[in-house]
Design an enzyme around this catalytic site. Structure first.
Site, PDB file in Angstrom:
ATOM      1  N   CYS A   1      35.563 -21.904  -6.636  1.00 50.20           N
ATOM      2  CA  CYS A   1      36.106 -22.927  -6.026  1.00 50.20           C
ATOM      3  C   CYS A   1      37.053 -23.589  -6.676  1.00 50.20           C
ATOM      4  O   CYS A   1      37.162 -23.452  -8.069  1.00 50.20           O
ATOM      5  CB  CYS A   1      34.627 -24.105  -5.717  1.00 50.20           C
ATOM      6  SG  CYS A   1      35.059 -26.208  -5.581  1.00 50.20           S
TER       7      CYS A   1
ATOM      8  N   CYS B   1      26.623 -28.198 -10.085  1.00 53.84           N
ATOM      9  CA  CYS B   1      27.180 -27.314  -8.900  1.00 53.84           C
ATOM     10  C   CYS B   1      26.187 -26.298  -8.355  1.00 53.84           C
ATOM     11  O   CYS B   1      25.911 -25.993  -9.876  1.00 53.84           O
ATOM     12  CB  CYS B   1      28.599 -26.679  -8.700  1.00 53.84           C
ATOM     13  SG  CYS B   1      28.979 -25.816  -7.667  1.00 53.84           S
TER      14      CYS B   1
ATOM     15  N   CYS C   1      32.639 -29.447 -10.827  1.00 57.89           N
ATOM     16  CA  CYS C   1      31.265 -30.024 -10.627  1.00 57.89           C
ATOM     17  C   CYS C   1      30.740 -29.606 -12.286  1.00 57.89           C
ATOM     18  O   CYS C   1      29.757 -28.834 -11.185  1.00 57.89           O
ATOM     19  CB  CYS C   1      30.951 -30.380  -9.783  1.00 57.89           C
ATOM     20  SG  CYS C   1      32.544 -31.192  -8.557  1.00 57.89           S
TER      21      CYS C   1
END
Length: 330
Positions: free
Chosen positions: A43, A50, A47
């Site tokens: 990714c 996650c 975040c």
């Protein structure tokens, strides 16, 4: 009859009944009606909460991925959702699997969950006919909050609006996913969410997944979501402030845990426990039984909804979750 003989007979009968129950439940056919294929963990965002982190860089081969999807289709899969990681980091792989799923497997619904940063018109122009839904992750309409969460570096909302516009242009149903957490549960999102007008707004209570986002307890985990956690009461406060939106779909922790069928990059079912063996090795049914999927939780959280753009346009009946198809009810 002698009491000891009677007692022995009763014990044997109990064992027989237990065996029959176990055998029936173990061999019951499970239908993987909706599968989430996280084909990569890679990714471009970070975040903090996650739950499917970049612990490997593995990507299955295209032939193996297609074989797995054929097996799932043969066992009753009707909807396939591509997620990650960020699936748009592999646009050709993603596009070909979407085409294969819709055109050759004839699935009712193909959807993609994305952070939106890599979605472009070139991809939608080529593949939009094979995609029913694109769900973009948006946790705040305040860029500083998004940055604090790890959702981009300050331009995430532009990506969200770009996806919304492209979906409208190419007749793909637009959905928003929000993770409700410590930094956004008090935010009023009503104005912005109504302007974007998704057909479905899924709001998840932030969740700890062992080995993924509980770094304090599990050192090999790459994230720690403990600083993002909220109470059930705080999640309910967020829901109360936004539930009047007809497309609002809340999902508390009790419904999330084990109710999603997740196929990982090694073509194994995973959830909150250990992964199964690859379905190409042991078959779908064995893997489903090993995964211990919570079917009742899947039904309770509204896992089946009007997920086909073609059926939605034909039906045209408004409900609290968008357009309804009665034949999809459990």
């Amino acid at each position: 009859m002698h009491p000891m003989v009677l007692l022995l007979c009763l014990a044997l009968l109990a064992l027989l009944l237990l065996y029959q129950y176990y055998s029936a439940s173990h061999h019951r056919r499970i239908i993987p009606i909706s599968v989430n294929f996280h084909f990569s963990r890679k990714c471009n965002y970070e975040c903090g909460f996650c739950f499917h982190t970049a612990k490997t860089s593995h990507l299955p081969s295209l032939p193996d991925a297609k074989k797995a999807l054929i097996l799932l289709k043969n066992e009753g899969m009707r909807k396939l959702n591509f997620a990650g990681g960020e699936p748009f980091l592999y646009p050709q792989f993603l596009g070909e699997l979407a085409r294969f799923s819709k055109e050759e497997l004839k699935l009712e619904s193909v959807s993609i969950v994305t952070n939106g940063s890599k979605v472009n018109e070139r991809f939608l122009f080529k593949y939009h006919t094979f995609i029913d839904i694109i769900a973009v992750s948006c946790d705040s309409f305040i860029e500083e909050t998004n940055k604090r969460i790890g959702r981009g570096t300050g331009n995430h909302l532009a990506s969200v609006r770009n996806v919304a516009e492209l979906c409208k242009k190419y007749n793909v149903r637009f959905k928003i996913n929000t993770v409700v957490n410590k930094f956004n549960f008090e935010e009023d999102m009503n104005k912005e969410i109504q302007e974007l007008a998704p057909f479905r707004w899924k709001c998840f209570q932030v969740l700890i997944v062992q080995g993924e986002n509980n770094q304090y307890a599990t050192p090999e985990a790459l994230r720690d979501a403990s600083d993002f956690m909220i109470t059930d009461e705080e999640f309910q406060r967020f829901c109360d402030a936004h539930s009047h939106n007809k497309f609002f779909v809340p999902e508390p922790n009790r419904l999330m845990a084990s109710s999603y069928l997740i196929l990982d990059e090694y073509l194994r079912f995973v959830d909150r426990g250990s992964p199964t063996k690859p379905i190409l090795e042991i078959g779908v049914q064995q893997a489903l039984h090993d995964a211990k999927w919570d079917e009742s939780g899947f039904k309770e959280r509204g896992g089946i909804y009007d997920w086909s753009k073609d059926a939605a346009s034909k039906k045209g009946e408004e409900t609290c979750n968008g357009l309804e198809r009665k034949d999809l009810d459990w």
